[in-house]
Design an enzyme around this catalytic site. Structure first.
Site, mmCIF file in Angstrom:
data_model
loop_
_atom_site.group_PDB
_atom_site.id
_atom_site.type_symbol
_atom_site.label_atom_id
_atom_site.label_comp_id
_atom_site.label_asym_id
_atom_site.label_seq_id
_atom_site.Cartn_x
_atom_site.Cartn_y
_atom_site.Cartn_z
ATOM 1 N N GLU A 51 0.863 -1.179 0.000
ATOM 2 C CA GLU A 51 0.000 0.000 0.000
ATOM 3 C C GLU A 51 0.901 1.230 0.000
ATOM 4 O OE1 GLU A 51 -2.630 2.467 3.241
ATOM 5 O OE2 GLU A 51 -2.802 0.273 3.300
ATOM 6 N N ARG A 55 1.149 10.105 1.193
ATOM 7 C CA ARG A 55 1.775 11.020 2.141
ATOM 8 C C ARG A 55 3.021 11.648 1.545
ATOM 9 N NH1 ARG A 55 1.400 8.094 8.098
ATOM 10 N NH2 ARG A 55 -0.751 7.375 7.938
ATOM 11 N N THR A 79 -4.086 6.413 2.236
ATOM 12 C CA THR A 79 -4.325 7.787 2.691
ATOM 13 C C THR A 79 -5.050 8.599 1.622
ATOM 14 O OG1 THR A 79 -2.150 7.541 3.764
ATOM 15 C CG2 THR A 79 -3.291 9.603 4.127
ATOM 16 N N LYS A 139 -10.622 -0.924 7.157
ATOM 17 C CA LYS A 139 -9.323 -0.800 7.811
ATOM 18 C C LYS A 139 -9.558 -0.397 9.265
ATOM 19 C CE LYS A 139 -5.124 2.069 7.552
ATOM 20 N NZ LYS A 139 -4.280 2.856 6.615
#
Length: 232
Positions: A51, A55, A79, A139
Protein backbone atom coordinates in the site's frame (compact mmCIF):
# COMPACT_ATOMS: atom_id res chain seq x y z
CA UNK A 1 -25.03 0.56 -12.44
CA UNK A 2 -21.79 0.05 -14.34
CA UNK A 3 -19.74 1.82 -11.67
CA UNK A 4 -21.19 -0.19 -8.79
CA UNK A 5 -20.71 -3.41 -10.70
CA UNK A 6 -17.08 -2.57 -11.37
CA UNK A 7 -16.55 -1.70 -7.72
CA UNK A 8 -18.12 -4.95 -6.57
CA UNK A 9 -15.89 -6.96 -8.91
CA UNK A 10 -12.80 -5.07 -7.78
CA UNK A 11 -13.78 -5.55 -4.15
CA UNK A 12 -13.63 -9.29 -4.56
CA UNK A 13 -10.16 -9.09 -6.12
CA UNK A 14 -8.77 -6.89 -3.34
CA UNK A 15 -10.34 -9.01 -0.60
CA UNK A 16 -8.84 -12.09 -2.25
CA UNK A 17 -5.42 -10.44 -2.35
CA UNK A 18 -5.62 -9.41 1.32
CA UNK A 19 -6.73 -12.88 2.40
CA UNK A 20 -3.91 -14.47 0.40
CA UNK A 21 -1.23 -12.00 1.56
CA UNK A 22 -1.97 -11.86 5.28
CA UNK A 23 0.35 -8.85 5.55
CA UNK A 24 0.30 -5.64 3.51
CA UNK A 25 3.41 -3.43 3.73
CA UNK A 26 2.30 0.19 4.18
CA UNK A 27 4.94 2.49 2.70
CA UNK A 28 5.87 6.11 2.01
CA UNK A 29 8.12 6.37 -1.05
CA UNK A 30 10.12 9.32 -2.30
CA UNK A 31 10.41 8.37 -5.99
CA UNK A 32 9.16 5.99 -8.66
CA UNK A 33 12.62 4.40 -8.86
CA UNK A 34 12.62 3.74 -5.12
CA UNK A 35 9.17 2.14 -5.42
CA UNK A 36 10.42 -0.26 -8.11
CA UNK A 37 13.39 -1.33 -5.96
CA UNK A 38 11.00 -1.74 -3.04
CA UNK A 39 8.56 -3.89 -5.00
CA UNK A 40 11.42 -6.17 -6.05
CA UNK A 41 12.73 -6.37 -2.47
CA UNK A 42 9.30 -7.27 -1.10
CA UNK A 43 8.67 -9.85 -3.83
CA UNK A 44 12.07 -11.44 -3.12
CA UNK A 45 10.86 -11.94 0.46
CA UNK A 46 7.57 -13.47 -0.63
CA UNK A 47 5.21 -10.46 -0.39
CA UNK A 48 3.62 -9.58 -3.72
CA UNK A 49 1.86 -6.32 -2.89
CA UNK A 50 2.00 -3.07 -0.93
CA UNK A 51 0.00 0.00 0.00
CA UNK A 52 1.70 3.19 -1.24
CA UNK A 53 0.36 6.05 0.86
CA UNK A 54 -0.41 9.47 -0.55
CA UNK A 55 1.78 11.02 2.14
CA UNK A 56 4.41 11.97 -0.41
CA UNK A 57 4.25 13.82 -3.71
CA UNK A 58 5.79 10.79 -5.45
CA UNK A 59 2.90 8.42 -4.64
CA UNK A 60 1.02 8.55 -7.96
CA UNK A 61 4.19 8.27 -10.07
CA UNK A 62 5.39 5.40 -7.88
CA UNK A 63 2.12 3.48 -8.28
CA UNK A 64 2.17 4.00 -12.05
CA UNK A 65 5.79 2.84 -12.32
CA UNK A 66 5.18 -0.37 -10.39
CA UNK A 67 1.87 -1.27 -12.06
CA UNK A 68 3.47 -0.70 -15.50
CA UNK A 69 6.75 -2.52 -14.86
CA UNK A 70 5.69 -5.25 -12.41
CA UNK A 71 2.28 -6.47 -13.64
CA UNK A 72 2.10 -9.34 -11.13
CA UNK A 73 2.56 -7.02 -8.15
CA UNK A 74 -0.53 -5.64 -6.36
CA UNK A 75 -0.36 -1.94 -5.51
CA UNK A 76 -2.89 -0.19 -3.31
CA UNK A 77 -3.10 3.57 -2.81
CA UNK A 78 -3.30 4.63 0.83
CA UNK A 79 -4.33 7.79 2.69
CA UNK A 80 -6.91 8.74 0.06
CA UNK A 81 -8.63 11.60 1.87
CA UNK A 82 -10.22 13.45 -1.07
CA UNK A 83 -12.00 12.74 -4.35
CA UNK A 84 -8.97 14.25 -6.13
CA UNK A 85 -6.65 11.70 -4.52
CA UNK A 86 -9.03 8.92 -5.59
CA UNK A 87 -8.82 10.22 -9.18
CA UNK A 88 -5.01 10.32 -8.97
CA UNK A 89 -4.92 6.74 -7.66
CA UNK A 90 -7.25 5.47 -10.41
CA UNK A 91 -5.27 7.25 -13.13
CA UNK A 92 -2.03 5.77 -11.72
CA UNK A 93 -3.47 2.26 -12.03
CA UNK A 94 -3.90 1.45 -8.32
CA UNK A 95 -5.55 -1.91 -7.66
CA UNK A 96 -7.38 -0.67 -4.57
CA UNK A 97 -7.66 2.40 -2.35
CA UNK A 98 -7.42 2.80 1.44
CA UNK A 99 -8.28 5.59 3.88
CA UNK A 100 -7.77 5.96 7.64
CA UNK A 101 -11.38 7.07 8.12
CA UNK A 102 -14.76 6.90 6.40
CA UNK A 103 -15.77 9.86 4.23
CA UNK A 104 -19.04 9.09 2.41
CA UNK A 105 -18.21 11.43 -0.47
CA UNK A 106 -14.82 9.80 -1.06
CA UNK A 107 -16.30 6.31 -0.75
CA UNK A 108 -19.03 7.11 -3.29
CA UNK A 109 -16.52 8.66 -5.68
CA UNK A 110 -14.28 5.59 -5.49
CA UNK A 111 -17.29 3.39 -6.31
CA UNK A 112 -18.17 5.62 -9.28
CA UNK A 113 -14.59 5.22 -10.57
CA UNK A 114 -14.65 1.44 -10.10
CA UNK A 115 -11.91 1.55 -7.45
CA UNK A 116 -12.24 -0.98 -4.66
CA UNK A 117 -12.04 1.16 -1.54
CA UNK A 118 -11.20 0.20 2.03
CA UNK A 119 -12.35 2.94 4.43
CA UNK A 120 -11.16 3.17 8.02
CA UNK A 121 -12.83 2.83 11.41
CA UNK A 122 -11.74 2.84 15.04
CA UNK A 123 -15.11 2.46 16.82
CA UNK A 124 -18.34 0.50 16.52
CA UNK A 125 -20.16 3.58 15.15
CA UNK A 126 -17.53 4.12 12.46
CA UNK A 127 -17.50 0.45 11.51
CA UNK A 128 -21.30 0.47 11.33
CA UNK A 129 -21.21 3.49 9.03
CA UNK A 130 -18.55 2.03 6.73
CA UNK A 131 -20.49 -1.23 6.37
CA UNK A 132 -23.75 0.65 5.75
CA UNK A 133 -22.05 2.57 2.95
CA UNK A 134 -21.17 -0.71 1.27
CA UNK A 135 -17.56 -1.28 2.32
CA UNK A 136 -16.41 -4.82 1.58
CA UNK A 137 -13.36 -4.58 3.86
CA UNK A 138 -12.71 -1.99 6.59
CA UNK A 139 -9.32 -0.80 7.81
CA UNK A 140 -9.18 -0.84 11.62
CA UNK A 141 -6.97 2.18 12.38
CA UNK A 142 -5.04 2.89 14.51
CA UNK A 143 -5.31 -0.78 15.50
CA UNK A 144 -3.05 -1.07 18.53
CA UNK A 145 -3.90 2.36 19.93
CA UNK A 146 -7.64 1.72 19.51
CA UNK A 147 -7.61 -1.55 21.45
CA UNK A 148 -6.01 -4.18 19.21
CA UNK A 149 -7.36 -7.71 19.28
CA UNK A 150 -9.53 -6.94 22.31
CA UNK A 151 -11.42 -4.39 20.20
CA UNK A 152 -11.66 -6.85 17.29
CA UNK A 153 -13.10 -9.51 19.60
CA UNK A 154 -15.64 -7.03 20.99
CA UNK A 155 -16.71 -5.88 17.52
CA UNK A 156 -17.08 -9.47 16.29
CA UNK A 157 -20.15 -9.91 18.50
CA UNK A 158 -22.45 -7.37 16.83
CA UNK A 159 -20.58 -7.35 13.49
CA UNK A 160 -19.65 -10.99 12.75
CA UNK A 161 -19.79 -10.29 9.00
CA UNK A 162 -17.22 -7.48 9.11
CA UNK A 163 -13.91 -8.15 7.34
CA UNK A 164 -11.02 -6.13 8.70
CA UNK A 165 -7.52 -4.97 7.82
CA UNK A 166 -6.01 -3.80 11.15
CA UNK A 167 -3.18 -1.29 10.66
CA UNK A 168 -1.19 0.88 13.02
CA UNK A 169 1.36 -0.19 15.62
CA UNK A 170 1.35 -3.85 14.55
CA UNK A 171 4.67 -5.72 14.50
CA UNK A 172 5.61 -9.17 13.22
CA UNK A 173 5.28 -10.67 16.73
CA UNK A 174 1.65 -9.45 16.85
CA UNK A 175 0.60 -11.28 13.69
CA UNK A 176 -0.43 -14.58 15.35
CA UNK A 177 -2.86 -12.74 17.66
CA UNK A 178 -4.43 -10.75 14.83
CA UNK A 179 -4.53 -13.34 12.06
CA UNK A 180 -6.13 -15.93 14.34
CA UNK A 181 -9.26 -13.74 14.40
CA UNK A 182 -11.77 -14.89 11.74
CA UNK A 183 -12.67 -11.30 10.80
CA UNK A 184 -9.08 -10.31 9.99
CA UNK A 185 -8.14 -10.75 6.33
CA UNK A 186 -4.71 -9.14 6.62
CA UNK A 187 -2.69 -6.73 8.73
CA UNK A 188 -1.17 -3.54 7.40
CA UNK A 189 2.41 -3.08 8.53
CA UNK A 190 4.80 -0.13 8.40
CA UNK A 191 7.63 -2.07 10.06
CA UNK A 192 8.53 -4.02 6.91
CA UNK A 193 9.73 -1.03 4.88
CA UNK A 194 10.00 2.01 7.17
CA UNK A 195 11.22 5.30 5.79
CA UNK A 196 14.67 5.06 7.40
CA UNK A 197 15.44 1.78 5.61
CA UNK A 198 14.14 3.17 2.32
CA UNK A 199 16.20 6.34 2.60
CA UNK A 200 19.28 4.26 3.47
CA UNK A 201 18.62 2.01 0.46
CA UNK A 202 18.75 -1.06 2.71
CA UNK A 203 16.61 -3.27 0.50
CA UNK A 204 18.32 -6.41 1.82
CA UNK A 205 16.89 -5.73 5.29
CA UNK A 206 13.47 -5.01 3.75
CA UNK A 207 13.62 -8.39 1.98
CA UNK A 208 14.58 -10.03 5.28
CA UNK A 209 11.62 -8.42 7.06
CA UNK A 210 9.26 -9.35 4.22
CA UNK A 211 10.43 -12.97 4.37
CA UNK A 212 9.96 -13.04 8.14
CA UNK A 213 6.40 -11.71 7.79
CA UNK A 214 5.57 -14.11 4.95
CA UNK A 215 6.96 -17.07 6.92
CA UNK A 216 4.95 -16.05 9.99
CA UNK A 217 1.73 -15.85 7.95
CA UNK A 218 2.44 -19.25 6.42
CA UNK A 219 3.09 -20.83 9.83
CA UNK A 220 -0.09 -19.34 11.32
CA UNK A 221 -2.18 -20.65 8.44
CA UNK A 222 -0.57 -24.09 8.44
CA UNK A 223 -1.28 -24.41 12.17
CA UNK A 224 -4.87 -23.24 11.68
CA UNK A 225 -5.38 -25.83 8.95
CA UNK A 226 -3.99 -28.59 11.16
CA UNK A 227 -6.25 -27.56 14.05
CA UNK A 228 -9.26 -27.44 11.74
CA UNK A 229 -8.40 -30.88 10.34
CA UNK A 230 -8.02 -32.38 13.84
CA UNK A 231 -11.23 -30.67 14.95
CA UNK A 232 -13.11 -32.07 11.97
Amino acid sequence: MTGSGAAAGAATRAADYLAQAGVVPVVVVSSADQALHLADALAAGGLTGMEVTFRSAAAAAAIRAVTDARPGFVVGAGTLLTTASVDAAVEAGAHFGVAPGTNPEVLAHAASRGLDFIPGAATASELDRALALGADVVKLFPAEAAGGVALIDALAGPYPHARLMPTGGIRVDDLPRYLSRPSVLACGGTWIAPRDLLEAGDFAEITRRAASAADTVRTIRDNARKEHHHGA
